[in-house]
Each structure stands twice: as C-alpha cells, then as structure tokens.
Design an enzyme around this catalytic site. Structure first.
Site: not given
Length: 344
Positions: A131, A185, A195, A238, A241, A245
């Site tokens: 990260d 997807c 969102c 958050c 999103c 899924c």
C-alpha cells in the site's frame, strides 16, 4: 511457495511478470492527466516508478502477488440509517493491515531467499510492499490471477469477493507468470449505482476527488460543500461499492485473519463521544489502528459532517463546543454542522 504463503495467512497467491505493461501504464497516465488523483501529489511525483515494477527496481523479474481476507461477518451497510453513530470502513475496524501484511510478507520473502540459496541460485534479491509504495497493486494482483479489477476499480476475487488486502514481493528470481484474472462483472453495475457521491464517471474509472474514502482519509482541507451530504454518517472510508458486489456471497469469513476482526468500540461508535475527542483521546482510542494516521483534526472534521447530516439536535452542544477549535477546518465544519442542525 504458495503453501508457505497460506501458512502465513495469505488466502490468495499468484505470480506476475515484473516487466512493463504499456496498456497499464497508459491508463495510469490518462488518470493522472485528468487530475482524478486529487491532492495525492505522490501519485504523480512517482508515476515513473509506479508504471511498472522494473521502473522502480530494474533488477526485478517477477512479482509475487498476495492477498489477505478481511471479509466481514456483519453487513457493512447495516448502519446506513443509524445517524447517531459513525460508520468506519470495515478494513479499519481491526488492526492496522500495514503492520500485519508487511510482517507476513517479510517472513515469506526470507523463505524465498533461503530456498534460493539452498538451490544454489546465488544471491536472491527481494523487496516487499503493501500500500505505501509506488506500486500498482490492483493491476498487478489481476495480472497474477488473484481476481480482476471490477467496475469499482478494486480487485474482485471469485473466492474472496471484494475483501482483500494486497501485498507484493518483487524478486530477482524469474517465475512462470499465472494466467491473468478474467473480468466477470458482466452487465452488473451495482457498485456504480451504490456510490453516494457519484465518484465513477464511467465503469472501471474512479474520480478520487468525489470518493468518500479519499475525502475522509486523504483530503486534508474542507470537503466541498456539495459533497458533504453524500458523506452521510461515514467518518472514515466507505464500503458501499464493495459491499454491494454480488461476488461477496462467496467470501468466507473463515479466511479472515483474527487481527482484522473488528474492535467492539469501532463497530458503531457514538458521534457524541467522538466529537469530544482531544488529541490524546484520539490517539488512545485509535492506537494500533490505520485511523490514527489521519490525526484528530481530520477525524473530528469528518464527525462534524456526520453530525450535520444526522438531523439530531441533541448533538448541538458538542458541535458548538468546536466552533472555536484551533484548527480552522474543524471550526468551519462545526459552523456548517450547526447551520444544518438549526435549520432542521
């Protein structure tokens, strides 16, 4: 190596080439040129390192891509209507993943070096990342077969859904690359529709300047007023999103590392308590948490936006106490919250 990785807590494993990828680099350049990285200047300053692993370390030949699951047992969206509490992103409710993942990466890297030496491969070079370095973690994870980058731009795994912390080992050893992850997807747009601040100008494209995670974590100044209502009661990150899924139905909490289990005091913290935090109280509450790095002022700013969105006039006392805060961003957020609550 995969068996050793799993013994260390990694549930996803794959190999990618360290060579450059023109399409990947072009997407990064286009995103930066559009200014979608907001105030994250380091994205642009070290773009030459980020474009490919060999751009940062020319000797690298392979990338070992790894994932640790933090799949939650509870629905991350369950507090959406509970305006008296603040919502903290699932990944930040437990131990700091930087520490946990990097420790395991270092163990695995030492194992790779030892095995290379035992096989007479000479000096084996390794570097570990999670990260904080200029590494395109998500595209590399997809190239290594851990999953694919979904329409929300995060990695989606058939086995672990959207709940993976990523880490990488760059090495001078040359391994056979895995088959890249295939996009599954389809026509789904659940993440796009979920969102709260319309941060996706198109599928597979994120405008960080409108993203709640960016606004509550990376953005240091006042959040633009037209986006504050969209924050709702989200005070750090958050999950929306990710949480919607459909692939998450396959994510097994059995793979979640114990270190990432939520701390009770961070699952549904009362805004009234958080608004009263001074610097010492903030540091004590978030010791060992990734939240600690944003500091008391930015965190209280977020809590004030949540208070302003809450409609709860019972919070006026705590809000008014912050009108004269030494930090001008906090003071401005308090004035905004008070205006919203009085208007209510």
């Amino acid at each position: 190596m995969e068996a050793e990785a799993r013994a260390l807590g990694f549930c996803a494993f794959g190999i990618a080439s360290a060579a450059g990828d023109g399409d990947r680099a072009a997407r990064l350049d286009a995103w930066l040129a559009a200014g979608m990285h907001g105030t994250m200047a380091w994205m642009e300053e070290r773009a030459h390192h980020r474009r490919s692993p060999q751009g940062m370390w020319p000797e690298a030949r392979s990338v070992v891509a790894l994932g640790m699951s933090y799949a939650p047992a509870a629905d991350p969206l369950r507090l959406a209507g509970e305006s008296q509490v603040g919502r903290i992103s699932t990944y930040a409710q437990g131990a700091d993943y930087h520490d946990v993942v990097k420790k395991a990466l270092k163990h695995l890297a030492r194992w790779v070096v030892a095995k290379g030496a035992a096989r007479g491969l000479g000096e084996v070079g390794v570097k570990v990342f999670t990260d904080t370095a200029p590494v395109m973690e998500k595209p590399l994870a997809a190239a290594a077969g851990l999953g694919w980058q979904g329409k929300h731009t995060n990695v989606v795994s058939r086995e672990h859904g959207s709940w993976l912390f990523l880490g990488e080992i760059y090495t001078t050893l040359e391994f056979e690359p895995a088959v890249p992850g295939r996009d599954n997807c389809g026509s789904c747009r659940a993440c796009q529709d979920a969102c709260p601040t319309d941060a996706f100008p198109a599928p597979y494209r994120l405008d960080a300047r409108r993203c709640v995670s960016y606004l509550t974590i990376e953005h240091k100044g006042p959040v633009p007023e037209d986006l504050r209502e969209g924050l709702g009661n989200r005070i750090y990150g958050c999950d929306d999103c990710l949480a919607v899924c459909p692939w998450n139905k396959f994510a097994a909490t059995a793979h979640t590392m114990k270190a990432f289990l939520p701390r009770a005091e961070l699952t549904a913290p009362e805004l009234a308590d958080l608004l009263s935090l001074d610097d010492a109280g903030f540091r004590a509450l978030f010791s060992g948490s990734p939240i600690k790095r944003i500091g008391r002022n930015r965190f209280v700013r977020n809590c004030l936006y949540a208070a302003g969105n809450s409609g709860r006039t019972a919070l006026l006392g705590q809000v008014e106490a912050l009108l004269g805060d030494e930090d001008p961003v906090v003071a401005e957020a308090a004035a905004w919250a008070k205006g919203r609550l009085v208007r209510e």
